[in-house]
Design a protein around this motif. Structure first.
Motif, PDB file in Angstrom:
ATOM      1  N   THR A 154       0.846  -1.212   0.000  1.00 28.48           N
ATOM      2  CA  THR A 154       0.000   0.000   0.000  1.00 28.48           C
ATOM      3  C   THR A 154       0.874   1.253   0.000  1.00 28.48           C
ATOM      4  O   THR A 154       0.593   2.236  -0.696  1.00 28.48           O
ATOM      5  N   PHE A 155       1.958   1.211   0.786  1.00 27.23           N
ATOM      6  CA  PHE A 155       2.817   2.394   0.945  1.00 27.23           C
ATOM      7  C   PHE A 155       3.856   2.487  -0.175  1.00 27.23           C
ATOM      8  O   PHE A 155       4.102   3.576  -0.699  1.00 27.23           O
ATOM      9  N   THR A 156       4.425   1.337  -0.562  1.00 24.07           N
ATOM     10  CA  THR A 156       5.435   1.382  -1.638  1.00 24.07           C
ATOM     11  C   THR A 156       4.782   1.770  -2.968  1.00 24.07           C
ATOM     12  O   THR A 156       5.405   2.433  -3.798  1.00 24.07           O
ATOM     13  N   ASN A 157       3.521   1.398  -3.146  1.00 19.33           N
ATOM     14  CA  ASN A 157       2.800   1.756  -4.372  1.00 19.33           C
ATOM     15  C   ASN A 157       2.750   3.276  -4.535  1.00 19.33           C
ATOM     16  O   ASN A 157       2.980   3.806  -5.629  1.00 19.33           O
ATOM     17  N   ALA A 158       2.472   3.977  -3.424  1.00 17.15           N
ATOM     18  CA  ALA A 158       2.401   5.450  -3.492  1.00 17.15           C
ATOM     19  C   ALA A 158       3.784   6.047  -3.751  1.00 17.15           C
ATOM     20  O   ALA A 158       3.941   6.942  -4.591  1.00 17.15           O
ATOM     21  N   ALA A 159       4.801   5.543  -3.036  1.00 20.90           N
ATOM     22  CA  ALA A 159       6.164   6.075  -3.225  1.00 20.90           C
ATOM     23  C   ALA A 159       6.638   5.836  -4.658  1.00 20.90           C
ATOM     24  O   ALA A 159       7.246   6.723  -5.275  1.00 20.90           O
ATOM     25  N   ASP A 160       6.347   4.648  -5.184  1.00 22.84           N
ATOM     26  CA  ASP A 160       6.754   4.325  -6.561  1.00 22.84           C
ATOM     27  C   ASP A 160       6.056   5.254  -7.551  1.00 22.84           C
ATOM     28  O   ASP A 160       6.651   5.703  -8.534  1.00 22.84           O
ATOM     29  N   TYR A 161       4.788   5.538  -7.306  1.00 24.07           N
ATOM     30  CA  TYR A 161       4.042   6.456  -8.179  1.00 24.07           C
ATOM     31  C   TYR A 161       4.716   7.832  -8.206  1.00 24.07           C
ATOM     32  O   TYR A 161       4.869   8.446  -9.261  1.00 24.07           O
ATOM     33  N   PHE A 162       5.146   8.300  -7.018  1.00 27.12           N
ATOM     34  CA  PHE A 162       5.796   9.618  -6.942  1.00 27.12           C
ATOM     35  C   PHE A 162       7.251   9.567  -7.416  1.00 27.12           C
ATOM     36  O   PHE A 162       7.859  10.612  -7.650  1.00 27.12           O
ATOM     37  N   GLY A 163       7.824   8.350  -7.481  1.00 24.25           N
ATOM     38  CA  GLY A 163       9.236   8.218  -7.856  1.00 24.25           C
ATOM     39  C   GLY A 163      10.170   8.690  -6.756  1.00 24.25           C
ATOM     40  O   GLY A 163      11.250   9.217  -7.036  1.00 24.25           O
ATOM     41  N   VAL A 164       9.751   8.508  -5.487  1.00 23.56           N
ATOM     42  CA  VAL A 164      10.619   8.899  -4.364  1.00 23.56           C
ATOM     43  C   VAL A 164      11.064   7.644  -3.606  1.00 23.56           C
ATOM     44  O   VAL A 164      10.349   6.646  -3.568  1.00 23.56           O
ATOM     45  N   SER A 165      12.270   7.723  -3.021  1.00 20.50           N
ATOM     46  CA  SER A 165      12.758   6.539  -2.309  1.00 20.50           C
ATOM     47  C   SER A 165      12.021   6.408  -0.976  1.00 20.50           C
ATOM     48  O   SER A 165      11.545   7.398  -0.406  1.00 20.50           O
ATOM     49  N   TYR A 166      11.954   5.159  -0.516  1.00 17.31           N
ATOM     50  CA  TYR A 166      11.098   4.867   0.643  1.00 17.31           C
ATOM     51  C   TYR A 166      11.569   5.589   1.909  1.00 17.31           C
ATOM     52  O   TYR A 166      10.754   5.972   2.739  1.00 17.31           O
ATOM     53  N   GLU A 167      12.888   5.783   2.036  1.00 16.91           N
ATOM     54  CA  GLU A 167      13.353   6.452   3.274  1.00 16.91           C
ATOM     55  C   GLU A 167      12.992   7.947   3.288  1.00 16.91           C
ATOM     56  O   GLU A 167      13.141   8.602   4.309  1.00 16.91           O
ATOM     57  N   HIS A 168      12.510   8.447   2.152  1.00 13.20           N
ATOM     58  CA  HIS A 168      12.062   9.839   2.109  1.00 13.20           C
ATOM     59  C   HIS A 168      10.544   9.977   2.296  1.00 13.20           C
ATOM     60  O   HIS A 168       9.970  11.025   1.977  1.00 13.20           O
ATOM     61  N   CYS A 169       9.922   8.880   2.771  1.00 14.94           N
ATOM     62  CA  CYS A 169       8.462   8.902   2.972  1.00 14.94           C
ATOM     63  C   CYS A 169       8.109   8.717   4.445  1.00 14.94           C
ATOM     64  O   CYS A 169       8.805   8.015   5.185  1.00 14.94           O
ATOM     65  N   ILE A 170       7.017   9.350   4.828  1.00 17.30           N
ATOM     66  CA  ILE A 170       6.441   9.160   6.163  1.00 17.30           C
ATOM     67  C   ILE A 170       5.036   8.595   5.979  1.00 17.30           C
ATOM     68  O   ILE A 170       4.271   9.093   5.150  1.00 17.30           O
ATOM     69  N   GLY A 171       4.706   7.556   6.746  1.00 19.62           N
ATOM     70  CA  GLY A 171       3.345   6.992   6.733  1.00 19.62           C
ATOM     71  C   GLY A 171       2.668   7.286   8.060  1.00 19.62           C
ATOM     72  O   GLY A 171       3.310   7.247   9.113  1.00 19.62           O
ATOM     73  N   ILE A 172       1.376   7.599   8.004  1.00 17.05           N
ATOM     74  CA  ILE A 172       0.616   7.920   9.226  1.00 17.05           C
ATOM     75  C   ILE A 172      -0.544   6.937   9.352  1.00 17.05           C
ATOM     76  O   ILE A 172      -1.343   6.789   8.425  1.00 17.05           O
TER      77      ILE A 172
END
Ligand SMILES: O=P(O)(O)OC[C@H]1O[C@@H](O)[C@H](O)[C@@H](O)[C@@H]1O
Ligand SMILES: [Mg+2]
Length: 223
Positions: A154-172
């Protein structure tokens, strides 16, 4: 200077609005129709989990229900959804939880990408009723993923869509399954709820009213 994340992925039910309560009431109603009682403690194991998996967990409480046919299970899952839909029919923009809109406003000002990461097939309708359809840059709902939380998809799908690496994402998230999914993705997890349920969260607050941009960024930088 603080490093900033590039994307923030919000769970929907129990984070943006209190539909987690409606899921609970709808499951409780269905369980009672089946002669099973569920309480809030048990409900923690349903939060964030797909409709059919939630049903399987409820049926497992009574051995006489455990061997139900797929057809019957689908009928019961549809019945729960009817109960749930009667609750969300009352949702309106005033049901966005405290603290959510100010945080979104600040994140947009900082030019961060914003996504919803939800397991719910009802996510598009809930967002519409809250008048938040245009607020998020991307919405992951049950239709976009093959593996639900606690799988990270669910979370990697969004990061992949944005083209950002996972360590640059925050999930709430407000669910244990959701926090596990964020952590498994290698993202920074913000939990909303009790330490007893969300002890794996990287940063924990009691309610959405405590959502604070500076505090989240500080915690993200200390991780
Ligand atoms: O039945 P729906 O609307 O597709 O929702 C699936 C799941 O969506 C999640 O967001 C909820 O936390 C769960 O409680 C729910 O079971
Ligand atoms: Mg939730």
């Amino acid at each position: 200077m603080n490093k900033l994340p590039k994307a923030i992925i919000f769970d929907l039910d129990g984070v943006i609005t209190d539909t987690a309560e409606y899921h609970f009431l709808a499951w409780k109603q269905l369980a009672e129709e089946l002669g099973v009682t569920i309480d809030r403690e048990f409900n923690e194991m349903l939060k964030g989990v797909s409709r059919i998996e939630s049903l399987t967990r409820i049926l497992a409480l009574n051995p006489t229900l455990a061997n139900m046919s797929e057809e019957e299970k689908n009928r019961l899952a549809a019945k729960k959804n009817e109960h749930y839909k009667s609750y969300i029919a009352r949702l309106s923009p005033k049901d966005v939880l405290p603290g959510v809109k100010p945080l979104i406003k600040k994140l947009k000002k900082e030019n961060l990408k914003l996504a919803i990461g939800s397991a719910s097939k009802n996510a598009p309708e809930v967002l519409k009723r809250l008048d938040l359809e245009e607020t998020f840059d991307y919405v992951v709902d049950a239709a976009r993923i093959s593996k639900g939380k606690p799988d990270p998809e669910t979370f990697t799908n969004a990061a992949d869509y944005f083209g950002v690496s996972y360590e640059h994402c925050i999930g709430i998230e407000d669910s244990a399954a959701g926090i596990q999914a964020i952590n498994a993705a290698g993202m920074f997890s913000v939990g909303i709820g009790n330490a007893a349920d969300l002890f794996e969260a990287n940063y924990l607050i009691d309610t959405t009213a405590e959502l604070n941009y500076e505090a989240i960024i500080l915690a993200y930088n200390q991780s």
